[in-house]
Motif scaffolding. Structure first.
Motif: not given
Ligand SMILES: Cc1cc2nc3c(=O)[nH]c(=O)nc-3n(C[C@H](O)[C@H](O)[C@H](O)COP(=O)(O)O)c2cc1C
Ligand code: SF4
Ligand code: SF4
Length: 260
Positions: A67-69, A97-109
């Motif tokens: 997710i970081e990459k 998972f959703a929290k880490l994605m959010k940090k990368r600017g992606v919202t998990v639907s």
């Protein structure tokens, strides 16, 4: 597109099942990391899905690293979902998972979970083949429901197997995983036939065959247990707890021919 991580085939099987509906392309997370190929551009209307196993009520470290990459271009407005595979309960793994994605600017639907055979054999031995079959048949039903919801791009939290006090469970359990994962706990016995499968398939290249025996060269690993389960001689043990636990590979994932 669909990204997956799988050690014993449950998540690979689930990813294939979900992808077959829309003929989606699926990508192995360890392979993408190895190839340093972590940037993707979504086509109009394309989904981004993730199918990953639950580890200690959280996510595998290799998925957090990915997710970081990961760079998902033009992701705004696209349907992004995660499917956690697990043995019984996920805790707050999907939320992590959703929290880490959010940090990368992606919202998990949407968040989903599917119960499959539990491959964490240091605590409990594997169930018998008949129970495994019942469990995988039930998983197929859960997957069919997930497929329908994904096809309709339903949004929300559809995970029904988080367990009680799921946030607390993750808070307590996950650090044991995150700060554990020591490869010194793996041992190999004399039945090893130096086939090299463990070295070939380790997702983080922690194993090297030296003098015809596997040696764990990295101090920590993902603790995916892939080496232990997929060794054809059942020669690998973890903490002296798994000798009689049985070994597992999802019978429908066709793992022998493939690298996961
Ligand atoms: C290190 C480790 C920790 C696990 N922790 C959990 C857990 O917290 N909850 C659970 O239900 N299953 C847990 N499992 C079981 C796996 O999530 C489950 O068997 C998964 O489907 C395996 O996926 P795979 O076959 O794609 O590798 C764990 C497995 C491993 C290897
Ligand atoms: S997979 Fe098993 S038999 Fe093959 S080299 Fe590794 S430990 Fe030995
Ligand atoms: S050493 Fe074994 S348990 Fe650790 S990441 Fe590699 S295959 Fe998985």
């Amino acid at each position: 597109m669909l990204f997956y991580f799988s050690a014993t085939g449950n998540s690979l099987y689930a990813a294939r099942k979900i992808a077959e509906e829309d003929n989606e392309q699926i990508f192995s997370i360890p392979e993408l990391i190895e190839e340093n190929s972590c940037e993707f551009t979504l086509k109009p209307g394309e989904n981004a899905g993730f199918v990953i196993p639950t580890y200690y009520y959280g996510i595998p470290t290799i998925v957090a690293d990915f997710i970081e990459k990961l760079k998902l271009n033009d992701v705004q407005g696209h349907y992004v979902y995660v499917v956690m595979t697990c043995g019984t309960t996920t805790g707050n793994a999907a939320e992590m998972f959703a929290k880490l994605m959010k940090k990368r600017g992606v919202t998990v639907s949407a968040k989903y979970a599917v119960v499959m055979v539990d491959n964490y054999v240091p605590y409990y031995p594997l169930p018998g083949k008949d129970i495994q079959k019942i469990c995988l048949d039930n998983a197929d039903r859960m997957l069919a429901d997930i497929q329908q919801k994904i096809a309709a791009k339903e949004t929300g939290d559809f995970n029904t197997v988080k367990g009680m006090l799921h946030g607390f469970g993750t808070f307590i359990a996950y650090p044991y995983y995150k700060y554990g994962r020591k490869t010194k706990d793996f041992h190999v016995n004399d039945s090893c036939n130096h086939c090299g499968i463990c070295e070939r398939d380790c997702p983080v290249k922690a194993i090297r065959i030296v003098d015809s025996k596997p040696v764990w060269e990295k101090k920590t690993c993902v603790l995916c247990l892939g080496c232990l389960h997929r060794c054809p001689k059942a020669a690998i043990d973890y903490r002296n707890t798994t000798v009689k636990s049985g070994r597992y590979m999802n019978p429908n994932a066709g793992l022998k021919k493939e690298r996961v």
